[in-house]
Scaffold this motif. Sequence first.
Motif, short mmCIF file in Angstrom:
data_model
loop_
_atom_site.label_atom_id
_atom_site.label_comp_id
_atom_site.label_asym_id
_atom_site.label_seq_id
_atom_site.Cartn_x
_atom_site.Cartn_y
_atom_site.Cartn_z
N ALA A 97 0.84 -1.20 0.00
CA ALA A 97 0.00 0.00 0.00
C ALA A 97 0.88 1.25 0.00
O ALA A 97 0.46 2.31 -0.45
CB ALA A 97 -0.93 0.01 1.21
N ASN A 98 2.07 1.13 0.54
CA ASN A 98 3.08 2.19 0.45
C ASN A 98 4.46 1.55 0.64
O ASN A 98 4.56 0.39 1.01
CB ASN A 98 2.84 3.30 1.48
CG ASN A 98 2.87 2.78 2.91
OD1 ASN A 98 3.58 1.82 3.24
ND2 ASN A 98 2.11 3.42 3.79
N HIS A 99 5.48 2.31 0.36
CA HIS A 99 6.85 1.81 0.51
C HIS A 99 7.50 2.53 1.68
O HIS A 99 7.73 3.74 1.63
CB HIS A 99 7.64 2.03 -0.78
CG HIS A 99 7.21 1.13 -1.89
ND1 HIS A 99 7.71 -0.15 -2.06
CD2 HIS A 99 6.30 1.30 -2.87
CE1 HIS A 99 7.14 -0.72 -3.10
NE2 HIS A 99 6.28 0.14 -3.62
N SER A 100 7.79 1.78 2.72
CA SER A 100 8.38 2.36 3.92
C SER A 100 9.80 2.82 3.65
O SER A 100 10.43 2.40 2.67
CB SER A 100 8.37 1.34 5.06
OG SER A 100 9.07 0.17 4.68
N ALA A 101 10.29 3.66 4.53
CA ALA A 101 11.68 4.12 4.41
C ALA A 101 12.62 2.95 4.65
O ALA A 101 12.33 2.03 5.42
CB ALA A 101 11.94 5.24 5.41
N GLN A 102 13.75 2.99 3.98
CA GLN A 102 14.74 1.92 4.15
C GLN A 102 15.54 2.19 5.42
O GLN A 102 16.11 3.25 5.60
CB GLN A 102 15.67 1.85 2.94
CG GLN A 102 16.54 0.62 2.94
CD GLN A 102 17.36 0.51 1.67
OE1 GLN A 102 17.86 1.50 1.16
NE2 GLN A 102 17.47 -0.71 1.14
N LYS A 103 15.59 1.19 6.28
CA LYS A 103 16.29 1.34 7.56
C LYS A 103 17.80 1.26 7.34
O LYS A 103 18.29 0.37 6.66
CB LYS A 103 15.83 0.23 8.51
CG LYS A 103 16.26 0.42 9.96
CD LYS A 103 15.61 -0.64 10.83
CE LYS A 103 14.11 -0.45 10.91
NZ LYS A 103 13.45 -1.45 11.78
#
Length: 252
Positions: free
Chosen positions: A166-172
């Motif tokens: 549904a969305n692309h989270s930030a890359q840790k």
Amino acid sequence: MNETINLLNNHRSIRKYTEENVKREHLDIIIKSAMAGPNWANGQQVTVIEIQDKAKKETLSELAGGQVWINDAPVIFVFCLDFHRLKIAAENQDRSFTLTNDSEYVLIGSTDVGIALGHAVTAAESLGLGTVPIGGIRKNPEEVIELLDLPKYVFPIAGLVVGHPANHSAQKPRLPLEAVHHMEKYNTELHDYIRTYDKTMSIYLEKRTSGADNSNWSHKILDFYERRLPLEYGRVKGVLQKQGFHLGKNKN
């Protein structure tokens, strides 16, 4: 860099999914890719249980500590270390089965699961899907074993949620390569690398949580292993033994 390396380097866990189902052919590709990976002695010590049933997913979500993305995503795979097939092989050969009397076999099966799960993640992401591994499957292992009707000599190691993001989270951020890649021998001079990483993670968390959390990696990981792990995963050893895995030295 080539497409595969770009895919690997852009990995991120996805915890929000659309309601769109994953195509059957894509699920089959993911499992085939998982099983194509290397494994110990060609023993193929992995079984994957696919779950799409809503009631089962809800139960797994609760057993894993209330991880709602298990319930929200269309499918979860449960990756199990599996020596049940070797027991059948022993029976077919009229041989006794005592292999799992050594803790080495838990390491073998868990390593095979890790390799298979990594292949599954890469295959899923290559198809435009999102994933998040679920270690919380082991929080209530006996109940998961009962839910999935796992026989003796099989143990659930990790889940893998799969769906359309549904969305692309930030890359840790990850630890500096110098902290994890050593040349010829182990480099114990790691304090500065970890201090630098702590600052990086503190900035990342503060931005991600709009200032609500600015703790660092060292604090979080030590808190998890010292406090949460014994409380949340304390049943694993006992249930492993019930499933036939004895964590000692093989005396046979």
